[in-house]
Scaffold this active site. Structure first.
Site, PDB file in Angstrom:
ATOM      1  N   PRO A 206       7.553  10.426  -2.057  1.00  0.00           N
ATOM      2  CA  PRO A 206       7.298   8.991  -2.014  1.00  0.00           C
ATOM      3  C   PRO A 206       5.890   8.650  -2.490  1.00  0.00           C
ATOM      4  CG  PRO A 206       8.225   9.798   0.061  1.00  0.00           C
ATOM      5  CD  PRO A 206       7.841  10.996  -0.737  1.00  0.00           C
ATOM      6  N   PRO A 207       5.640   7.392  -2.848  1.00  0.00           N
ATOM      7  CA  PRO A 207       4.291   6.979  -3.268  1.00  0.00           C
ATOM      8  C   PRO A 207       3.284   7.148  -2.138  1.00  0.00           C
ATOM      9  CG  PRO A 207       5.939   5.319  -3.858  1.00  0.00           C
ATOM     10  CD  PRO A 207       6.627   6.299  -2.972  1.00  0.00           C
ATOM     11  N   GLY A 208       2.070   7.538  -2.504  1.00  0.00           N
ATOM     12  CA  GLY A 208       0.978   7.591  -1.544  1.00  0.00           C
ATOM     13  C   GLY A 208       0.925   8.828  -0.682  1.00  0.00           C
TER      14      GLY A 208
ATOM     15  N   GLY B 152       0.018  11.906  -1.745  1.00  0.00           N
ATOM     16  CA  GLY B 152      -1.056  12.816  -2.134  1.00  0.00           C
ATOM     17  C   GLY B 152      -0.754  13.691  -3.330  1.00  0.00           C
TER      18      GLY B 152
ATOM     19  N   THR C 285      -1.202  13.078  -6.675  1.00  0.00           N
ATOM     20  CA  THR C 285      -2.341  13.074  -7.600  1.00  0.00           C
ATOM     21  C   THR C 285      -3.545  13.763  -6.968  1.00  0.00           C
ATOM     22  OG1 THR C 285      -1.520  10.989  -8.527  1.00  0.00           O
ATOM     23  CG2 THR C 285      -3.795  11.599  -9.026  1.00  0.00           C
TER      24      THR C 285
ATOM     25  N   HIS D 132      12.766 -14.097  21.537  1.00  0.00           N
ATOM     26  CA  HIS D 132      13.466 -13.227  20.578  1.00  0.00           C
ATOM     27  C   HIS D 132      12.829 -11.833  20.552  1.00  0.00           C
ATOM     28  CE1 HIS D 132      15.711 -12.522  16.721  1.00  0.00           C
ATOM     29  NE2 HIS D 132      14.717 -11.652  16.561  1.00  0.00           N
ATOM     30  N   GLU D 133      11.501 -11.784  20.419  1.00  0.00           N
ATOM     31  CA  GLU D 133      10.815 -10.488  20.362  1.00  0.00           C
ATOM     32  C   GLU D 133      10.884  -9.756  21.702  1.00  0.00           C
ATOM     33  OE1 GLU D 133      10.030  -9.337  17.573  1.00  0.00           O
ATOM     34  OE2 GLU D 133      10.338 -11.225  16.491  1.00  0.00           O
TER      35      GLU D 133
END
Length: 509
Positions: free
Chosen positions: A107-109, A111, A113, A332-333
């Site tokens: 997935p992106p992000g 590590g 690179t 609701h929460e």
């Protein structure tokens, strides 16, 4: 010299034609159009393909594998592949063929690179980097030429520095390495074909040896010829970090930050389930920004809590709701939170009435342990949590609101997961071979049964709504410990009521 003669002759020719009475307007217009066309082609690189630099001359970085938190298995595999470049003589004794390519997926992000930069510092190899988009052009042959130039540049750089190996890092390789579509002859296909040829070593020598390291978020989109053994010999998955890895990443990023004594890295790692390494770095940075805004000398746990909410949900908005809407959102929460805490104790980290992103309120959950496999019970619990908000509105207001839309989408997704994985009463089935009516009936059965269970839970703990609602409307935030205390009091009240009913029944008897 040719340009000077051309520019000098053209005005003289125009003057001569005017002198003898020829209409020169068409000649001038044609010259302008031709000049504009040549300018555009020169800008696009069509007439100077080999002059355009395709790589980034990356110097030695200071990033090492020890600076990357978590990903121990991925780092081990990458280091081993790099060791093949360093210990070539040992490889010959065992008859090991050096690896030609390493594909970092995930997935992106996470590590990918960053690991490539650490690879440049780990081995004494020439290192150049490029992006997949640099090889995509509208002109036929441009991308293929740039691939040739990239390998040539890597070889020349290694020879210039007296190095016997080079590493080429290509980020977002799916841009140029996507699946080829039948007989269509595209510029992308020519570029990919050239990359396949270079990786086969047909046009390159054994010394210096070139290792290709590539990164992508979409390994499923790559052409089969590219990811076969002999080209990308290893596919290393750089996945989302688990709790232990998240703690390591957080500890790396808070080293240079003034932390208060109340900061609990374990709790932050627990609250950031499913966060990538990039998101964790952003959490530490946003927490520091919150402390800076308040002119605080230290970063506290409260700052980290705000930072997690911001990274997860977005920045707090200035939406002004009516008192009626705020109360409905709060109930609701609380419905979500009560069900979550009953079916999964210690799971609620915070209930918030502060609008962030598109949400008017939210419940942040903190699982006690990372979970990657789910049973029927786990999925049913998650569905009940998703339905808790709408059921709370039904009990208190007699109807639902549009705020339950995302909850229902989540619940339906989980129901479909149960059916697809053979966890429903339909058993192990292929969805395409089951009638729509049967699927609809099974979905309705699951949802209706879980709706009744959710109603029973919320009715049993209805006294929590009164105490929690007052606190939430006043403070806008209710932390997990305070909420669990209210749940405990409600349980005691339920037990007391049951005992009183039993005593009354005995007396009447």
């Amino acid at each position: 010299m040719g340009k000077e003669i051309l520019f000098g002759t053209f005005p003289v020719l125009i003057v001569f034609l005017v002198f003898i009475g020829v209409n020169v307007a068409p000649f001038i217009i044609a010259a302008l159009v031709l000049s504009l066309l040549m300018f555009v082609i020169m800008r696009q690189g069509g007439m100077s393909v080999t002059q355009k630099k395709t790589s980034v001359d990356t110097p030695k970085t200071q990033i090492k594998f020890n600076d990357i938190g978590g990903q121990e298995r991925a780092k081990k595999e990458l280091r081993e592949a790099l060791d093949f470049l360093i210990h070539k003589d040992t490889l010959k004794k065992y008859g090991i063929r050096p690896l030609k390519g390493i594909l970092l997926t995930g997935p992106p992000g996470t590590g990918k690179t960053l690991m490539a930069k650490a690879a440049a510092n780990y081995t004494n190899s020439a290192f150049i980097a490029a992006s997949g988009s640099q090889f995509v052009e509208m002109y036929v042959g441009v991308g293929a030429q740039r691939i040739r130039d990239l390998f040539k540049e890597a070889k020349q750089k290694a020879e210039k520095n007296n190095q016997d190996s080079a590493i080429i890092f290509i980020d977002e390789i799916d841009v140029l390495g996507g699946k080829r579509e039948g007989s269509q002859h595209r510029e992308y296909d020519q570029t990919l074909n050239q990359l396949l040829t270079e990786m086969d070593g047909i046009t390159t020598s054994e010394n210096p040896r070139i290792l290709i390291v590539a990164a992508t978020n979409r390994a499923d989109m790559l052409d089969d010829a590219l990811i076969r053994p002999g080209r990308f010999d290893r596919q290393i998955v750089v996945d989302l970090p688990d709790k232990k890895a998240r703690k390591q990443i957080l500890e790396i990023h808070v080293k240079n930050k003034p932390l208060a004594d109340d900061v609990d890295i374990d709790a932050i790692a627990r609250d950031t389930f499913n966060f990538s390494g990039a998101q964790l770095e952003s959490v530490t940075n946003e927490a520091a920004i919150y402390a800076f805004r308040e002119n605080s000398t230290e970063i506290t746990q409260r700052h980290f809590s705000h930072a997690i909410d911001k990274v997860m949900m977005g920045e707090q908005t200035d939406r002004e709701s009516t008192a009626e809407e705020r109360e409905r959102v709060a109930n609701h929460e609380l419905g979500h939170a009560i069900v979550s805490e009953v079916v999964r104790p210690l799971s609620v980290s915070q209930v918030s009435l502060r609008p962030r992103g598109q949400a008017l309120g939210y419940v942040r959950q903190s699982p006690q342990q990372d979970r990657y496999l789910y049973t029927v019970e786990n999925l049913e619990q998650q569905i009940m949590i998703a339905l808790g908000g709408a059921v709370a509105e039904e009990i208190i207001y007699g109807g639902r609101s549009t705020g339950s839309r995302n909850d229902f989408e989540q619940a339906l997704h989980l129901v479909n997961t149960m059916i697809d994985t053979g966890l429903s009463r339909l058993g192990i089935v292929k969805v395409d071979m089951v009638s729509r009516e049967a699927l609809h009936e099974e979905r309705q059965r699951i949802l209706n049964e879980l709706l009744e269970e959710t109603r029973a839970v919320l009715r049993s703990f209805f006294p929590v709504f009164k105490h929690a609602l007052d606190h939430l409307l006043r403070e806008e935030v209710l932390n997990g410990d305070e909420f669990r205390a209210m749940i405990a009091n409600a349980k005691n009240m339920v037990k007391k009521d049951n005992l009183e009913k039993i005593d009354t029944q005995l007396l009447n008897a």
